[in-house]
Design a protein around this motif. Structure first.
Motif, PDB file in Angstrom:
ATOM      1  N   GLU A   1      19.549  11.090  67.925  1.00  0.00           N
ATOM      2  CA  GLU A   1      19.264  12.101  68.875  1.00  0.00           C
ATOM      3  C   GLU A   1      20.262  11.960  69.461  1.00  0.00           C
ATOM      4  O   GLU A   1      20.927  11.014  70.349  1.00  0.00           O
ATOM      5  N   VAL A   2      19.850  12.709  70.782  1.00  0.00           N
ATOM      6  CA  VAL A   2      20.819  13.627  71.638  1.00  0.00           C
ATOM      7  C   VAL A   2      20.028  12.720  72.931  1.00  0.00           C
ATOM      8  O   VAL A   2      20.996  11.901  73.780  1.00  0.00           O
ATOM      9  N   SER A   3      19.457  11.363  73.157  1.00  0.00           N
ATOM     10  CA  SER A   3      18.848  11.246  73.825  1.00  0.00           C
ATOM     11  C   SER A   3      19.095   9.853  73.162  1.00  0.00           C
ATOM     12  O   SER A   3      19.108   8.337  74.119  1.00  0.00           O
ATOM     13  N   ASP A   4      20.011   9.552  72.254  1.00  0.00           N
ATOM     14  CA  ASP A   4      20.124   8.055  71.827  1.00  0.00           C
ATOM     15  C   ASP A   4      18.979   7.483  71.624  1.00  0.00           C
ATOM     16  O   ASP A   4      19.113   5.984  70.555  1.00  0.00           O
ATOM     17  N   GLU A   5      17.602   7.803  70.711  1.00  0.00           N
ATOM     18  CA  GLU A   5      16.788   7.403  70.814  1.00  0.00           C
ATOM     19  C   GLU A   5      16.828   7.440  68.788  1.00  0.00           C
ATOM     20  O   GLU A   5      17.476   8.544  68.461  1.00  0.00           O
TER      21      GLU A   5
ATOM     22  N   LYS B   1       7.700  16.750  79.533  1.00  0.00           N
ATOM     23  CA  LYS B   1       8.979  16.802  79.319  1.00  0.00           C
ATOM     24  C   LYS B   1       9.967  16.114  78.398  1.00  0.00           C
ATOM     25  O   LYS B   1       8.942  14.488  77.969  1.00  0.00           O
ATOM     26  N   MET B   2      10.299  16.545  77.056  1.00  0.00           N
ATOM     27  CA  MET B   2      10.397  15.448  75.756  1.00  0.00           C
ATOM     28  C   MET B   2      11.939  14.120  76.712  1.00  0.00           C
ATOM     29  O   MET B   2      12.424  14.672  77.964  1.00  0.00           O
ATOM     30  N   LEU B   3      12.052  13.395  75.716  1.00  0.00           N
ATOM     31  CA  LEU B   3      12.860  11.818  76.523  1.00  0.00           C
ATOM     32  C   LEU B   3      14.347  12.318  76.612  1.00  0.00           C
ATOM     33  O   LEU B   3      14.589  12.176  77.884  1.00  0.00           O
ATOM     34  N   HIS B   4      14.529  13.364  75.995  1.00  0.00           N
ATOM     35  CA  HIS B   4      16.223  14.091  76.274  1.00  0.00           C
ATOM     36  C   HIS B   4      16.554  14.797  77.320  1.00  0.00           C
ATOM     37  O   HIS B   4      17.100  14.837  77.636  1.00  0.00           O
ATOM     38  N   GLU B   5      15.346  15.517  78.262  1.00  0.00           N
ATOM     39  CA  GLU B   5      15.111  15.869  79.179  1.00  0.00           C
ATOM     40  C   GLU B   5      14.936  15.032  80.543  1.00  0.00           C
ATOM     41  O   GLU B   5      15.646  15.669  81.484  1.00  0.00           O
ATOM     42  N   HIS B   6      14.166  14.011  80.606  1.00  0.00           N
ATOM     43  CA  HIS B   6      14.386  12.782  81.406  1.00  0.00           C
ATOM     44  C   HIS B   6      15.898  12.879  81.454  1.00  0.00           C
ATOM     45  O   HIS B   6      16.430  12.148  82.357  1.00  0.00           O
ATOM     46  N   PHE B   7      16.809  12.221  80.800  1.00  0.00           N
ATOM     47  CA  PHE B   7      17.343  11.850  80.668  1.00  0.00           C
ATOM     48  C   PHE B   7      18.782  12.844  80.957  1.00  0.00           C
ATOM     49  O   PHE B   7      19.350  11.871  81.849  1.00  0.00           O
ATOM     50  N   ASP B   8      18.518  13.753  80.512  1.00  0.00           N
ATOM     51  CA  ASP B   8      19.349  14.934  81.232  1.00  0.00           C
ATOM     52  C   ASP B   8      19.527  15.111  82.982  1.00  0.00           C
ATOM     53  O   ASP B   8      20.730  14.856  83.538  1.00  0.00           O
ATOM     54  N   GLN B   9      18.221  14.986  83.192  1.00  0.00           N
ATOM     55  CA  GLN B   9      18.117  15.213  84.688  1.00  0.00           C
ATOM     56  C   GLN B   9      18.223  13.259  85.628  1.00  0.00           C
ATOM     57  O   GLN B   9      19.139  13.727  86.357  1.00  0.00           O
ATOM     58  N   LEU B  10      18.461  12.123  84.495  1.00  0.00           N
ATOM     59  CA  LEU B  10      18.789  11.305  84.930  1.00  0.00           C
ATOM     60  C   LEU B  10      19.981  11.095  85.088  1.00  0.00           C
ATOM     61  O   LEU B  10      21.342  11.087  85.717  1.00  0.00           O
ATOM     62  N   TRP B  11      21.214  11.687  84.139  1.00  0.00           N
ATOM     63  CA  TRP B  11      22.672  11.964  83.983  1.00  0.00           C
ATOM     64  C   TRP B  11      22.827  12.717  85.211  1.00  0.00           C
ATOM     65  O   TRP B  11      24.053  12.577  85.799  1.00  0.00           O
ATOM     66  N   LYS B  12      22.739  13.734  85.524  1.00  0.00           N
ATOM     67  CA  LYS B  12      22.464  14.455  86.194  1.00  0.00           C
ATOM     68  C   LYS B  12      22.852  14.497  88.223  1.00  0.00           C
ATOM     69  O   LYS B  12      23.952  14.121  88.457  1.00  0.00           O
ATOM     70  N   GLU B  13      21.436  13.710  87.741  1.00  0.00           N
ATOM     71  CA  GLU B  13      21.417  12.862  89.326  1.00  0.00           C
ATOM     72  C   GLU B  13      23.114  11.566  88.795  1.00  0.00           C
ATOM     73  O   GLU B  13      23.246  11.277  90.038  1.00  0.00           O
ATOM     74  N   TRP B  14      22.524  10.143  88.168  1.00  0.00           N
ATOM     75  CA  TRP B  14      23.610   9.625  87.882  1.00  0.00           C
ATOM     76  C   TRP B  14      25.289  10.362  88.693  1.00  0.00           C
ATOM     77  O   TRP B  14      26.053   9.836  89.222  1.00  0.00           O
ATOM     78  N   ARG B  15      26.046  11.505  87.957  1.00  0.00           N
ATOM     79  CA  ARG B  15      26.860  12.065  87.823  1.00  0.00           C
ATOM     80  C   ARG B  15      27.092  12.688  89.072  1.00  0.00           C
ATOM     81  O   ARG B  15      27.482  12.185  89.587  1.00  0.00           O
ATOM     82  N   LYS B  16      26.102  13.287  90.298  1.00  0.00           N
ATOM     83  CA  LYS B  16      25.943  14.002  91.514  1.00  0.00           C
ATOM     84  C   LYS B  16      25.994  11.905  92.697  1.00  0.00           C
ATOM     85  O   LYS B  16      26.894  12.414  93.500  1.00  0.00           O
ATOM     86  N   VAL B  17      25.739  11.121  92.154  1.00  0.00           N
ATOM     87  CA  VAL B  17      25.577  10.214  93.088  1.00  0.00           C
ATOM     88  C   VAL B  17      26.152   9.179  92.809  1.00  0.00           C
ATOM     89  O   VAL B  17      26.860   8.035  93.515  1.00  0.00           O
ATOM     90  N   LYS B  18      26.739   9.021  92.336  1.00  0.00           N
ATOM     91  CA  LYS B  18      27.322   7.832  91.373  1.00  0.00           C
ATOM     92  C   LYS B  18      26.563   6.708  91.367  1.00  0.00           C
ATOM     93  O   LYS B  18      27.014   5.714  92.068  1.00  0.00           O
ATOM     94  N   MET B  19      25.666   6.549  90.549  1.00  0.00           N
ATOM     95  CA  MET B  19      24.801   5.225  90.896  1.00  0.00           C
ATOM     96  C   MET B  19      25.818   3.313  90.159  1.00  0.00           C
ATOM     97  O   MET B  19      26.369   3.928  89.090  1.00  0.00           O
ATOM     98  N   SER B  20      25.147   2.966  90.646  1.00  0.00           N
ATOM     99  CA  SER B  20      26.035   1.524  89.785  1.00  0.00           C
ATOM    100  C   SER B  20      25.393   1.479  88.825  1.00  0.00           C
ATOM    101  O   SER B  20      24.253   1.765  88.523  1.00  0.00           O
ATOM    102  N   THR B  21      26.197   0.591  88.142  1.00  0.00           N
ATOM    103  CA  THR B  21      25.675  -0.169  86.926  1.00  0.00           C
ATOM    104  C   THR B  21      24.368  -0.652  86.708  1.00  0.00           C
ATOM    105  O   THR B  21      23.325  -0.424  86.169  1.00  0.00           O
ATOM    106  N   ASN B  22      23.833  -1.287  87.881  1.00  0.00           N
ATOM    107  CA  ASN B  22      22.858  -1.560  87.498  1.00  0.00           C
ATOM    108  C   ASN B  22      22.002  -1.510  87.943  1.00  0.00           C
ATOM    109  O   ASN B  22      21.045  -1.181  87.301  1.00  0.00           O
ATOM    110  N   GLU B  23      22.120  -0.208  89.008  1.00  0.00           N
ATOM    111  CA  GLU B  23      20.991   0.940  89.124  1.00  0.00           C
ATOM    112  C   GLU B  23      20.665   1.114  88.125  1.00  0.00           C
ATOM    113  O   GLU B  23      20.035   2.444  87.631  1.00  0.00           O
ATOM    114  N   THR B  24      21.985   1.823  87.150  1.00  0.00           N
ATOM    115  CA  THR B  24      21.376   2.695  85.843  1.00  0.00           C
ATOM    116  C   THR B  24      20.575   2.348  84.469  1.00  0.00           C
ATOM    117  O   THR B  24      20.137   2.856  84.660  1.00  0.00           O
TER     118      THR B  24
END
Length: 278
Positions: free
Chosen positions: A110-114, A243-266
């Motif tokens: 899926e788009v969420s990689d599930e 929210k569906m899984l892909h919606e949660h991941f989409d929200q997290l991805w937008k946060e990752w893109r904005k703050v550039k969190m570390s690999t461990n935190e991701t």
């Protein structure tokens, strides 16, 4: 045979998706409207060996907007298989070497990689045609689960045919309501998806998008692979916090893109999201 054909499914494509319901055993069944959609899609090989090819699909909207689409994974002579049981449950089973000799397993994510579904078959050449076909139970695609809930399993009969212009994905699908170990056929449909090769420049923006965002989705894929490798059963909730899984991941991805969190935190944040759905 197979590796060369799968590689031909990579590249930039103009895609036409067509679906039409054709039959129902119910005399008063109301057929759903036919669908006819067009898109530009990049099928990008992100992993490639002699026995494994992973292809990430990216939609290109109006030459500027990129949407992460589905992913497919081809493995030669795979040793295990996840079978979809219905109600977002997949059971793992072993495959005997004789059952997969000279065969390729296609896993669709899926788009969420599930997980979505897997099919096993040989690539065949007959009368000048080269094709691969399989039958697999699958959850509903987005085009269906967003508008209806009268069935819960899509039995997909997939046929991929390599052409001079690209390839065709033909489907003969059963829409099934599965409950208490019994299947009830709701309707059948015909799917006809055509992929026409375009110049790679038409998908250049998608390649650049993937370079920037692949680190996040690599973490998601890795976490899913750990689940697949260690779990005999995968069972997922439909929604969490509405929210569906892909919606949660989409929200997290937008946060990752904005703050550039570390690999461990991701990794930790991705695990937290997945745990909510397990």
């Amino acid at each position: 045979m197979g590796k060369e054909q799968i590689e031909k499914m990579c590249g930039c494509f103009s895609v036409n998706f067509k679906y039409a319901e054709t039959f129902s055993p119910e005399p008063y069944y109301k057929y759903h409207e036919r669908e006819d959609m067009n898109a530009v899609e990049l099928a990008l090989p992100i992993e490639k060996t002699d026995t494994k090819i992973v292809i990430q699909h990216l939609l290109v909207i109006n030459d500027t907007i990129i949407i992460k689409h589905w992913r497919e994974e081809w493995v030669y002579e795979a040793t295990s298989f996840y079978q979809y049981m219905g109600n977002r449950i997949w059971n793992k089973k072993s495959l005997e070497p004789a059952a997969t000799k000279n065969k390729w397993t296609q896993t669709v994510w899926e788009v969420s990689d599930e997980p979505r579904y897997q099919g096993v078959s040989s690539w065949v050449e007959n009368d000048g045609k080269i094709f691969w076909e399989s039958t697999a139970d699958a959850p509903l695609p987005r085009r269906e689960y967003t508008v209806r809930n009268d069935y819960n399993v899509l039995k997909r009969r997939n046929r991929i045919l390599i052409t001079g212009e690209g390839y065709q994905h033909e489907q003969d699908n059963d829409k099934i309501q599965r409950a208490d170990g019994k299947d009830k056929l709701i309707a059948q449909e015909k799917g006809y998806n055509t992929y026409y090769r375009m110049d790679d420049s038409e998908c250049a923006v998608a390649r650049e998008w993937w370079k920037k965002n692949e680190p996040f989705w690599s973490v998601v894929r890795t976490q899913w692979q750990q689940v697949i490798n260690t779990s005999p059963t995968v069972s997922l909730k439909w929604k969490v916090e509405d929210k569906m899984l892909h919606e949660h991941f989409d929200q997290l991805w937008k946060e990752w893109r904005k703050v550039k969190m570390s690999t461990n935190e991701t990794e930790e944040r991705v695990k937290q999201v997945m745990a909510k759905f397990m």
